[in-house]
Write a protein that holds these residues in place. Structure first.
Motif, PDB file in Angstrom:
ATOM      1  N   LEU A  33       0.781  -1.025  -0.072  1.00  0.00           N
ATOM      2  CA  LEU A  33      -0.132  -0.038   0.051  1.00  0.00           C
ATOM      3  C   LEU A  33       0.850   1.155  -0.021  1.00  0.00           C
ATOM      4  O   LEU A  33       0.597   2.288  -0.795  1.00  0.00           O
ATOM      5  N   ALA A 171      -4.276  -3.216  -2.305  1.00  0.00           N
ATOM      6  CA  ALA A 171      -3.408  -2.278  -1.961  1.00  0.00           C
ATOM      7  C   ALA A 171      -2.297  -2.272  -2.998  1.00  0.00           C
ATOM      8  O   ALA A 171      -1.459  -1.380  -2.992  1.00  0.00           O
ATOM      9  N   SER A 177      -5.493   2.302  -3.154  1.00  0.00           N
ATOM     10  CA  SER A 177      -5.029   2.788  -2.006  1.00  0.00           C
ATOM     11  C   SER A 177      -5.268   4.106  -1.722  1.00  0.00           C
ATOM     12  O   SER A 177      -5.456   4.556  -0.470  1.00  0.00           O
TER      13      SER A 177
END
Ligand SMILES: Nc1nc2c(ncn2[C@@H]2O[C@H](COP(=O)(O)OP(=O)(O)O)[C@@H](O)[C@H]2O)c(=O)[nH]1
Ligand SMILES: [Mg+2]
Lengths: 198, 143
Positions: A33, A171, A177
């Motif tokens: 992420l 992610a 994200s």
């Protein structure tokens, strides 16, 4: 806060440094992420931890210590000239709690990545942020081959209150994200407004 | 390898790492000579009982107040810090640059602040918390 108290104050604009924590169990996607939204390849910093060896009593001052280092990844997002956002992944293991304290200090908020293959690995993170009063949201990462849980099922399993957003995420996708971060900041704003009007 | 050490032991861990035992504090005036050996082997320098006055957060921003001196290479961490902090830099970015543990960089930077080699810098434009949050939100949305 802008200090004009020195003649060597740099001429470039100094931005606010804002901290966001990305927490979750080992392999939950924290580094992924951070990398997907960071404008730089994640940097890494280390901290050294000294601890008494387990089970050793204080025998006349002779106490065994072990030294371990813990690595932290962080990424950066520059927002205009006034703000730089720093995203920190938490160290995975429980014994590195001392770094969590430092990360939590002054943090804007936290994203708890829930790995549906092992939801229990993020219990600690949820407990910690609740205890510290750090606003957080839960982002559910879907891994191939894992059971599909709805946001509500995850909310129930983690026992987080109704006002804490639980969102699905990937992610690996920058867009996803970024949406997770937008969700967090929106949640922080909403919580503040609620706190001020209530 | 650490299977037997599962208990988090939070409180004791914090106590052990955040506070150096009093006898390990460098004597007055000898901070610089004491710093490196400690920093390298134990990380007990994360904070010292009676100083430094400067409390540095990992996101505190510092800027070099001078250029490296002729003998700065004798203390390469300081040289690197001075070079890197020519533009205002956060402590955590300095640690990434130096490849040294956070506690160590924090300790060196605190000393450099105390002696005037570095200066702390606050944001140029001060923003209230709420304005800050809104600006972050707008910025993230437009990424
Ligand atoms: N399917 C899927 N895989 C992911 C996701 N996020 C991370 N991964 C993968 O999971 C593995 C571990 O991720 P990592 O970011 O290193 O986890 P960390 O230990 O929390 O930092 C990597 O191979 C990632 O590619 C996700 O949202 N979905
Ligand atoms: Mg990682």
């Amino acid at each position: 806060m802008a200090s004009a108290d020195s003649d060597t104050q740099p001429t470039e604009a100094i931005p606010h440094a804002v901290k966001i924590i990305v927490a979750g169990g080992f392999g939950a996607g924290k580094t992924t992420l951070v990398s997907s939204v960071s404008e730089i390849a994640p940097l890494s910093t280390e901290e050294v931890m000294t601890e008494a060896s387990y089970g050793v009593d204080d025998l006349g001052g002779v106490e065994e210590k072990t030294t371990t280092t813990v690595a932290l990844d962080f990424g950066r997002i520059t927002i205009g000239t006034d703000i730089v956002l720093y995203l920190f992944g938490t160290p995975g293991q429980d014994r590195f709690w001392f770094m969590w304290e430092e990360l939590a200090a002054g943090a804007l908020g936290a994203v708890v990545l829930a790995d549906t293959r092992r939801l229990d690995t993020c219990f600690h993170a949820v407990d910690f942020f609740e205890r510290k009063g750090v606003p957080f949201i839960v982002a559910v990462n879907r891994f191939e081959g894992s059971t599909e849980y709805s946001a509500e099922e995850v909310r129930e399993a983690l026992d987080v209150p109704e006002n804490v957003p639980v969102v699905a995420a990937d992610a690996r996708e920058r867009k996803s994200s970024k949406e997770v971060l937008v969700e967090l900041v929106t949640h922080v704003l909403r919580s503040r407004q609620a706190a001020m009007s209530g | 390898m650490n299977a037997e050490r599962q208990q988090p032991q939070e409180e004791s861990t914090v106590a052990l790492t955040r506070r150096a035992p009093a006898e390990l504090a460098p004597p007055e005036g000898e901070e610089e000579r004491f710093l490196r050996p400690f920093a390298v082997d134990a990380g007990v320098n994360t904070s010292r009982p009676d100083g430094p006055v400067e409390q540095l957060d990992m996101l505190s921003r510092v800027v070099a107040a001078r250029t490296p001196g002729r003998y700065e290479w004798l203390r390469p961490e300081r040289e690197t810090i001075l070079n890197h902090a020519e533009r205002a830099s956060t402590v955590v970015e300095l640690t990434a640059e130096l490849g040294l543990p956070l506690g160590q960089v924090r300790a060196i930077a605190a000393e450099m602040l105390a002696e005037g080699s570095l200066q702390r810098c606050g944001p140029t434009r001060s923003l209230g918390h709420s304005d800050l949050l809104h600006a972050v939100l707008v910025g993230l949305r437009s990424l």
